[in-house]
Design an enzyme around this catalytic site. Structure first.
Site, PDB file in Angstrom:
ATOM      1  N   ASP A 175      37.277  43.695  41.396  1.00  0.00           N
ATOM      2  CA  ASP A 175      37.814  43.655  42.755  1.00  0.00           C
ATOM      3  C   ASP A 175      39.333  43.842  42.745  1.00  0.00           C
ATOM      4  OD1 ASP A 175      37.415  43.544  45.456  1.00  0.00           O
ATOM      5  OD2 ASP A 175      36.947  41.409  45.546  1.00  0.00           O
ATOM      6  N   ASP A 176      40.025  43.055  41.929  1.00  0.00           N
ATOM      7  CA  ASP A 176      41.478  43.209  41.833  1.00  0.00           C
ATOM      8  C   ASP A 176      41.856  44.611  41.391  1.00  0.00           C
ATOM      9  OD1 ASP A 176      43.463  40.754  42.061  1.00  0.00           O
ATOM     10  OD2 ASP A 176      41.533  39.967  41.426  1.00  0.00           O
TER      11      ASP A 176
END
Length: 635
Positions: free
Chosen positions: A379-380
């Site tokens: 996600d990051d």
């Protein structure tokens, strides 16, 4: 355009400028943005306990922790899991424990109110396993009521059907240390020494220190636990010492130079407890670094002291950059350049735990925190790539190479189910959530709609592609995850508003031909708009499906809904304009004069139903992003 719409439109540039100026004014000199990540009080309570166990409590301003804990107690006497939830039993017991460790007497009015709240809800015997574990460390609960964790699981090979890498990254980094602690079963005498017999609703003499039974097939795990305990009592645990030594090596190998373990407080606290039970000295450099790392997660004010469960500078920086650029800040603005170059410095080129299952991927991802070499996440990484794609940096070739490396890593992290998980691939043995130890139901990290949406959105934003078959598997997965009302589940944000916004953002970019699915999702968002024009969803929707999309309006959730509707409007055309206008009006009219928004609700998710988060920047950069996209789309 109606008069009201024109009034709204005239205020948007001012709202955007005010928000931009606020965010630009609080950038750190190094280039990053970073705001508080708030959770419930158990994190601070457990840090108080740790310092009492290590005897380091007098070297920290823990008297301020007392003021913090008192400030968080609610009128009903308990402490909350998330804002306005009516109070949570386990959270309240841990807060009470911490206050007593800090010298607050039972007769204090706040303690009397807390005791009444706790006892009425069943007392200590009804708390979660991890609350009982922390009480067992100081003799306030018996180790007999704590599940056994045999150390020999450390020795199971990676190709065995079960091993420690079948646990989610957060469960793994927190559980491996507990293999040592649960084996040693230490009981520490604190100063002051406390007991909590007043918190046993049935009377301390009537407590049955046994694991709860579900009266179904899962009770087999309770039977196995009894067998493990029998073996422990007679020292019949095979490979006991070898397992403990392997766990100790694993812990030491994964400590960051900064002292962190896993980038999360539970892993840090448990690792420190494991080393304490092995007899490490408080002055050992490993211990000193570990204590300093915990200090780095603390927030101290003039009056209070509390500890964050995690920190989010990479995540915050990437989202701030996206919101600034998409709302009109130049891609080569000095602040954007500083942020982009700081992100490039944080790219991780080490092989972490993810490489156990992913034999093809090469490093090049990003983590959530300042330092977390072993646990970068999908996600990051996707959000950072999208932020860098928008920015214009002095060394564009370096930026493009970093993005390519990251995209390639993400592609190799795809799960067999077609989607992406947060930290690992194919981490989906759901039976692990049925173990007595696993009452937080967070032992695995399966692919989810929201992370998958982020990856697909990244591919669309960067105009890049992955293997065609893999792309279609991902798209099919995301479409399958759409629920009958039209919404998508949100694993990492509360909840269906978050999941639906992400899915629509992705589909509009990479599969605009899926008009029916997009329109169903957008219609669902319109259907749950509040009368004030905003959107909100309670954390209770994770437990009660009838509460999907229902809750007090918040700036962050309103922004998510608008982002999803604006994406859908790009595909469907003249769609939901009234809902969009009302949502924009909500953001503009609730903004403060300094360019900020405020919200009390927790809109971030740690573990659904059990642990929630309030990202203090969510109410800042998501509204700016929504307003920026609205202005670009309708100006």
């Amino acid at each position: 355009m109606q008069t009201q719409d024109r009034v709204i439109a005239s205020k948007i540039p001012t709202a955007i400028t005010a928000s931009q100026n606020y965010l630009l004014s609080i950038q750190y000199p190094e280039g990053y943005w970073w705001a508080e990540l708030e959770s419930n009080v158990t994190i601070t309570a457990e840090v108080v306990l740790l310092h009492k166990i290590w005897g380091t409590d007098n070297t920290r301003p823990l008297h301020k922790a007392e003021k913090y804990l008192r400030s968080q107690q609610r009128v009903h006497g308990g402490w909350e899991l998330f804002y306005n939830d009516g109070g949570d039993l386990s959270t309240s017991v841990e807060a009470y424990m911490a206050l007593k460790l800090l010298g607050v007497p039972e007769s204090d009015p706040a303690m009397l109110k807390a005791r009444d709240f706790i006892v009425k809800r069943g007392g200590i015997s009804k708390t979660r396993i991890f609350t009982k574990f922390h009480l067992a460390l100081i003799g306030c609960y018996s180790w007999r009521g704590i599940p056994s964790l045999p150390p020999w699981v450390m020795l199971l090979p990676e190709n065995f059907w079960f091993n420690i890498y079948e646990l989610s990254s957060w469960a793994r980094s927190s559980t491996v240390p507990l293999l040592i602690v649960f084996d040693k079963k230490p009981v520490y005498v604190t100063n002051p020494a406390i007991c909590l017999k007043e918190l046993y609703a049935e009377g301390v003499e009537n407590v049955k220190y046994e694991l709860p039974r579900n009266h179904d097939w899962t009770d087999i795990f309770v039977g196995l636990d009894e067998a493990f305990k029998f073996a422990e009592n007679f020292n019949l645990i095979p490979f006991r010492e070898a397992g403990i030594q392997a766990a100790e090596r694993w812990i030491l190998e994964r400590q960051e130079v900064s002292g962190d373990w896993g980038g999360i407080i539970p892993a840090m606290l448990n690792s420190m407890l494991a080393l304490r039970s092995l007899g490490y000295d408080v002055n050992d450099p490993i211990i000193s670094r570990g204590l300093q790392a915990i200090d780095n997660f603390a927030i101290e004010t003039t009056d209070t002291y509390c500890v964050q469960p995690c920190i989010s500078p990479v995540w915050d920086t990437a989202w701030v950059m996206r919101s600034l650029i998409e709302s009109g800040v130049a891609p080569d603005h000095p602040a954007i350049v500083r942020g982009g170059e700081w992100l490039l410095q944080k790219q991780i080129f080490d092989y972490g735990d993810w490489a156990v299952k992913n034999k093809l991927g090469q490093p090049g991802a990003w983590a959530f925190e300042f330092e977390n070499r072993f646990y970068p996440d999908v996600d990051d990484t996707a959000v950072v790539v999208m932020a860098l794609a928008l920015a214009k940096l002095p060394n564009e070739k370096l930026k493009q190479a970093a993005m390519t490396r990251a995209i390639n890593w993400v592609a190799t992290m795809q799960c067999q189910g077609g989607g992406w998980a947060a930290f690992d691939m194919d981490n989906d043995q759901d039976w692990l959530n049925l173990l007595p130890y696993s009452d937080l139901k967070a032992m695995i990290d399966p692919n989810t709609a929201d992370v998958t949406s982020r990856v697909l959105e990244m591919l669309g934003c960067c105009d890049t592609s992955i293997n065609e078959d893999d792309f279609h598997r991902a798209l099919d997965y995301l479409l399958r995850e759409q629920e009958p009302p039209g919404c998508w589940f949100g694993r990492w944000g509360v909840n269906y508003i978050y999941g639906t916004s992400g899915a629509l953002s992705a589909l509009a970019l990479i599969a605009p031909q899926q008009r029916q699915s997009i329109k169903r999702g957008a219609n669902w968002l319109v259907s749950c708009q509040n009368p004030d024009g905003g959107w909100g969803e309670t954390c209770q929707s994770y437990k009660d499906p009838s509460l999907k999309g229902k809750g007090n309006s918040t700036a962050s959730q309103t922004a998510w809904a608008l982002i999803g509707l604006l994406a859908a409007a790009e595909v469907v055309g003249d769609f939901a304009q009234d809902a969009i206008q009302r949502g924009v009006n909500y953001l503009v009219t609730t903004q403060h004069t300094d360019g900020t928004w405020n919200e009390d609700e927790f809109t971030g998710t740690g573990f659904p139903c059990h642990f929630y988060l309030k990202y203090h920047f969510y109410q800042q950069y998501f509204p700016l992003l929504a307003l920026g996209r609205y202005q670009k789309q309708f100006a």
